[in-house]
Scaffold this motif. Sequence first.
Motif, PDB file in Angstrom:
ATOM      1  N   GLY A  30       0.778  -1.222   0.000  1.00 43.54           N
ATOM      2  CA  GLY A  30       0.000   0.000   0.000  1.00 43.54           C
ATOM      3  C   GLY A  30       0.817   1.283   0.000  1.00 43.54           C
ATOM      4  N   ARG A  31       2.125   1.155  -0.099  1.00 42.40           N
ATOM      5  CA  ARG A  31       3.017   2.318  -0.083  1.00 42.40           C
ATOM      6  C   ARG A  31       3.739   2.412  -1.424  1.00 42.40           C
ATOM      7  N   ARG A  32       3.817   3.637  -2.000  1.00 38.05           N
ATOM      8  CA  ARG A  32       4.568   3.810  -3.248  1.00 38.05           C
ATOM      9  C   ARG A  32       6.051   3.924  -2.924  1.00 38.05           C
ATOM     10  N   VAL A  33       6.807   3.048  -3.555  1.00 40.37           N
ATOM     11  CA  VAL A  33       8.244   2.949  -3.317  1.00 40.37           C
ATOM     12  C   VAL A  33       8.963   3.176  -4.634  1.00 40.37           C
ATOM     13  N   LEU A  34      10.056   3.939  -4.585  1.00 39.98           N
ATOM     14  CA  LEU A  34      10.866   4.171  -5.770  1.00 39.98           C
ATOM     15  C   LEU A  34      12.074   3.242  -5.736  1.00 39.98           C
ATOM     16  N   LEU A  35      12.187   2.398  -6.754  1.00 40.37           N
ATOM     17  CA  LEU A  35      13.366   1.556  -6.913  1.00 40.37           C
ATOM     18  C   LEU A  35      14.353   2.284  -7.811  1.00 40.37           C
TER      19      LEU A  35
ATOM     20  N   CYS B 152       9.565  13.163  -2.220  1.00 36.76           N
ATOM     21  CA  CYS B 152      10.654  14.060  -1.853  1.00 36.76           C
ATOM     22  C   CYS B 152      10.397  14.526  -0.413  1.00 36.76           C
ATOM     23  N   PRO B 153      11.409  14.477   0.445  1.00 34.24           N
ATOM     24  CA  PRO B 153      11.202  14.898   1.834  1.00 34.24           C
ATOM     25  C   PRO B 153      10.902  16.388   1.973  1.00 34.24           C
ATOM     26  N   HIS B 154      11.096  17.151   0.913  1.00 37.71           N
ATOM     27  CA  HIS B 154      10.840  18.596   0.966  1.00 37.71           C
ATOM     28  C   HIS B 154       9.344  18.898   0.965  1.00 37.71           C
ATOM     29  N   ARG B 155       8.651  18.491  -0.085  1.00 41.60           N
ATOM     30  CA  ARG B 155       7.217  18.790  -0.198  1.00 41.60           C
ATOM     31  C   ARG B 155       6.395  17.576  -0.636  1.00 41.60           C
ATOM     32  N   ALA B 156       6.939  16.379  -0.458  1.00 36.80           N
ATOM     33  CA  ALA B 156       6.237  15.118  -0.750  1.00 36.80           C
ATOM     34  C   ALA B 156       5.877  14.940  -2.229  1.00 36.80           C
ATOM     35  N   TRP B 157       6.611  15.596  -3.116  1.00 35.09           N
ATOM     36  CA  TRP B 157       6.400  15.438  -4.558  1.00 35.09           C
ATOM     37  C   TRP B 157       6.857  14.039  -4.975  1.00 35.09           C
ATOM     38  N   PRO B 158       6.128  13.341  -5.881  1.00 33.80           N
ATOM     39  CA  PRO B 158       6.542  12.001  -6.300  1.00 33.80           C
ATOM     40  C   PRO B 158       7.911  12.028  -6.998  1.00 33.80           C
ATOM     41  N   LEU B 159       8.856  11.295  -6.448  1.00 31.96           N
ATOM     42  CA  LEU B 159      10.213  11.281  -7.020  1.00 31.96           C
ATOM     43  C   LEU B 159      10.266  10.622  -8.387  1.00 31.96           C
ATOM     44  N   GLU B 160       9.309   9.751  -8.687  1.00 34.11           N
ATOM     45  CA  GLU B 160       9.300   9.077  -9.988  1.00 34.11           C
ATOM     46  C   GLU B 160       9.177  10.073 -11.142  1.00 34.11           C
ATOM     47  N   ARG B 161       8.715  11.290 -10.865  1.00 36.44           N
ATOM     48  CA  ARG B 161       8.592  12.324 -11.905  1.00 36.44           C
ATOM     49  C   ARG B 161       9.918  13.038 -12.155  1.00 36.44           C
TER      50      ARG B 161
ATOM     51  N   THR C  45      17.147  13.771  -9.098  1.00 39.99           N
ATOM     52  CA  THR C  45      16.697  15.160  -8.998  1.00 39.99           C
ATOM     53  C   THR C  45      15.180  15.202  -8.963  1.00 39.99           C
ATOM     54  N   CYS C  46      14.631  15.836  -7.934  1.00 39.70           N
ATOM     55  CA  CYS C  46      13.184  15.999  -7.817  1.00 39.70           C
ATOM     56  C   CYS C  46      12.713  16.991  -8.874  1.00 39.70           C
ATOM     57  N   ALA C  47      11.604  16.659  -9.546  1.00 42.78           N
ATOM     58  CA  ALA C  47      11.092  17.504 -10.622  1.00 42.78           C
ATOM     59  C   ALA C  47      10.472  18.800 -10.109  1.00 42.78           C
ATOM     60  N   ASN C  48      10.087  18.850  -8.847  1.00 41.83           N
ATOM     61  CA  ASN C  48       9.344  20.003  -8.345  1.00 41.83           C
ATOM     62  C   ASN C  48      10.249  21.199  -8.039  1.00 41.83           C
TER      63      ASN C  48
ATOM     64  N   LEU D 298      16.506  11.296   1.703  1.00 35.91           N
ATOM     65  CA  LEU D 298      15.404  10.415   1.334  1.00 35.91           C
ATOM     66  C   LEU D 298      15.175   9.385   2.432  1.00 35.91           C
ATOM     67  N   VAL D 299      13.967   8.835   2.474  1.00 37.69           N
ATOM     68  CA  VAL D 299      13.638   7.771   3.416  1.00 37.69           C
ATOM     69  C   VAL D 299      13.944   6.442   2.732  1.00 37.69           C
TER      70      VAL D 299
END
Length: 101
Positions: free
Chosen positions: A23-28, A42-51, A60-63, A83-84
Amino acid sequence: DAGFTPVLALEDLRDMRAVMVGGRRVLLVRVGDGVRAYDNRCPHRAWPLERGTLADGVLTCANHRYTFDAATGHGIDPGDCDLVALPCRVEADGTITVATP
């Protein structure tokens, strides 16, 4: 092992990919011959790192363009935003497994 969930074949991971684990989105993230797993936010503003992008070992976070060391999850810019990381491993048959939350 009951604590790890099989998610993807290593051969199907080119650079990075988001998957669901318990139930958790994980980035491999592919790092050399190995794999790292991070919370897909992203720990900054919770933007999906997959983007974001992965180049030369830097995620690099897209946001807001925060950058992270893909191998360790440590923040590069800024340096105090990590990152977590989640435990993961590649099994003998080439399956990537991630610790179930």
